[in-house]
Design an enzyme around this catalytic site. Sequence first.
Site, PDB file in Angstrom:
ATOM      1  N   LYS A  14       0.840  -1.210   0.000  1.00 22.21           N
ATOM      2  CA  LYS A  14       0.000   0.000   0.000  1.00 22.21           C
ATOM      3  C   LYS A  14       0.872   1.255   0.000  1.00 22.21           C
ATOM      4  O   LYS A  14       0.677   2.141  -0.812  1.00 22.21           O
ATOM      5  CB  LYS A  14      -0.916   0.051   1.240  1.00 22.21           C
ATOM      6  CG  LYS A  14      -1.865  -1.127   1.381  1.00 22.21           C
ATOM      7  CD  LYS A  14      -2.799  -0.960   2.580  1.00 22.21           C
ATOM      8  CE  LYS A  14      -2.093  -0.922   3.923  1.00 22.21           C
ATOM      9  NZ  LYS A  14      -1.530  -2.228   4.344  1.00 22.21           N
ATOM     10  N   ARG A  89      -9.354   1.055   8.872  1.00 21.38           N
ATOM     11  CA  ARG A  89      -8.928  -0.300   9.215  1.00 21.38           C
ATOM     12  C   ARG A  89      -9.964  -1.027  10.072  1.00 21.38           C
ATOM     13  O   ARG A  89      -9.744  -2.175  10.433  1.00 21.38           O
ATOM     14  CB  ARG A  89      -7.626  -0.235  10.006  1.00 21.38           C
ATOM     15  CG  ARG A  89      -6.367  -0.518   9.173  1.00 21.38           C
ATOM     16  CD  ARG A  89      -5.183  -0.345  10.109  1.00 21.38           C
ATOM     17  NE  ARG A  89      -4.002  -1.012   9.686  1.00 21.38           N
ATOM     18  CZ  ARG A  89      -2.981  -0.437   9.057  1.00 21.38           C
ATOM     19  NH1 ARG A  89      -3.063   0.810   8.678  1.00 21.38           N
ATOM     20  NH2 ARG A  89      -1.902  -1.121   8.790  1.00 21.38           N
ATOM     21  N   ARG A 128      11.954  -6.200   5.155  1.00 25.30           N
ATOM     22  CA  ARG A 128      11.972  -4.795   5.558  1.00 25.30           C
ATOM     23  C   ARG A 128      12.583  -4.635   6.951  1.00 25.30           C
ATOM     24  O   ARG A 128      13.261  -3.641   7.224  1.00 25.30           O
ATOM     25  CB  ARG A 128      10.552  -4.212   5.534  1.00 25.30           C
ATOM     26  CG  ARG A 128      10.539  -2.723   5.845  1.00 25.30           C
ATOM     27  CD  ARG A 128       9.205  -2.082   5.587  1.00 25.30           C
ATOM     28  NE  ARG A 128       8.191  -2.561   6.514  1.00 25.30           N
ATOM     29  CZ  ARG A 128       6.907  -2.259   6.434  1.00 25.30           C
ATOM     30  NH1 ARG A 128       6.475  -1.496   5.446  1.00 25.30           N
ATOM     31  NH2 ARG A 128       6.057  -2.720   7.312  1.00 25.30           N
ATOM     32  N   ARG A 134      12.173  -1.730  11.494  1.00 23.21           N
ATOM     33  CA  ARG A 134      10.917  -1.306  12.131  1.00 23.21           C
ATOM     34  C   ARG A 134      10.573  -2.275  13.241  1.00 23.21           C
ATOM     35  O   ARG A 134      10.599  -3.487  13.050  1.00 23.21           O
ATOM     36  CB  ARG A 134       9.795  -1.262  11.073  1.00 23.21           C
ATOM     37  CG  ARG A 134       9.206   0.128  10.930  1.00 23.21           C
ATOM     38  CD  ARG A 134       8.262   0.197   9.783  1.00 23.21           C
ATOM     39  NE  ARG A 134       6.960  -0.380  10.105  1.00 23.21           N
ATOM     40  CZ  ARG A 134       5.892  -0.256   9.327  1.00 23.21           C
ATOM     41  NH1 ARG A 134       5.985   0.406   8.188  1.00 23.21           N
ATOM     42  NH2 ARG A 134       4.748  -0.796   9.671  1.00 23.21           N
ATOM     43  N   ARG A 145      -0.139  -8.699  13.591  1.00 24.03           N
ATOM     44  CA  ARG A 145      -0.719  -7.707  12.664  1.00 24.03           C
ATOM     45  C   ARG A 145      -1.649  -8.389  11.670  1.00 24.03           C
ATOM     46  O   ARG A 145      -2.684  -7.842  11.297  1.00 24.03           O
ATOM     47  CB  ARG A 145       0.392  -6.938  11.954  1.00 24.03           C
ATOM     48  CG  ARG A 145       1.076  -5.931  12.883  1.00 24.03           C
ATOM     49  CD  ARG A 145       2.428  -5.505  12.370  1.00 24.03           C
ATOM     50  NE  ARG A 145       2.356  -4.769  11.137  1.00 24.03           N
ATOM     51  CZ  ARG A 145       3.400  -4.579  10.320  1.00 24.03           C
ATOM     52  NH1 ARG A 145       4.574  -5.090  10.637  1.00 24.03           N
ATOM     53  NH2 ARG A 145       3.267  -3.888   9.228  1.00 24.03           N
TER      54      ARG A 145
END
Length: 188
Positions: A14, A89, A128, A134, A145
């Site tokens: 996204k 969301r 990532r 992160r 998640r």
Amino acid sequence: MFNLILFGPPGAGKGTQAIKIAEKFGWKHVSTGDILRAEVSQGTPLGLKVKAVMEAGHLVSDELLIEIMESVFVNNTTVSGFVLDGFPRTLKQAQELDEMLAQHDESVSMVLALEVNEDELVTRLLKRALEQGRKDDTEEVIKNRLVQYHHHTAPLVEYYRAKNLYKEVHGVGSIDDIFAQLCSVINA
Ligand code: B4P
């Protein structure tokens, strides 16, 4: 005004695609994840409140998100469109978004979803983690998640299908090929 929701599970691309769409069509990119991470890194009262929630891979409260989005709309009255990346969301957020837009005689124009299988999502987010570090990209938090996504966010598919706004694009392949497909759906 064109109000596009870019939809999909964590890691679907996204953020990657929203930047490109916003640039091509001249629309305002709004990533609620980026807004929240900026608050955390600046150590604002809001950031301190949401830090632990985000690091655990949970969703931040609807009330805070709705407040954030209200200020986005109030501060961007002259743009020709929005690319909403990561919002809404939850069903509550989707309903509030409809109300916020209606107050400005606007509505959601299209919900464009990136379809990516779960193995690929986990692979991308772990990659990532190595590149960007992160805190919510660890294996355990990624799993959480995804659970949050299935529980709270996936029901929005039916919400937007019922309004005839939901469109899907296959989200595995090169970033440019996926971008081209997204553009052709937007232009159609
Ligand atoms: P987000 O920042 O929105 O995180 P995300 O769902 O993981 O999406 P992201 O944009 O980062 O991933 P992308 O698919 O672009 O949210 C983070 C947290 O903020 C949430 O967990 C929650 O706590 C909070 N939050 C945000 N909005 C909220 C809301 N509305 N309500 C409540 N809480 C909220 O990219 C993933 C990776 O894939 C990248 O590394 C990218 O380079 C790579 N990639 C992209 N396209 C690819 C392709 N085609 N092939 C291979 N790799 C690709």
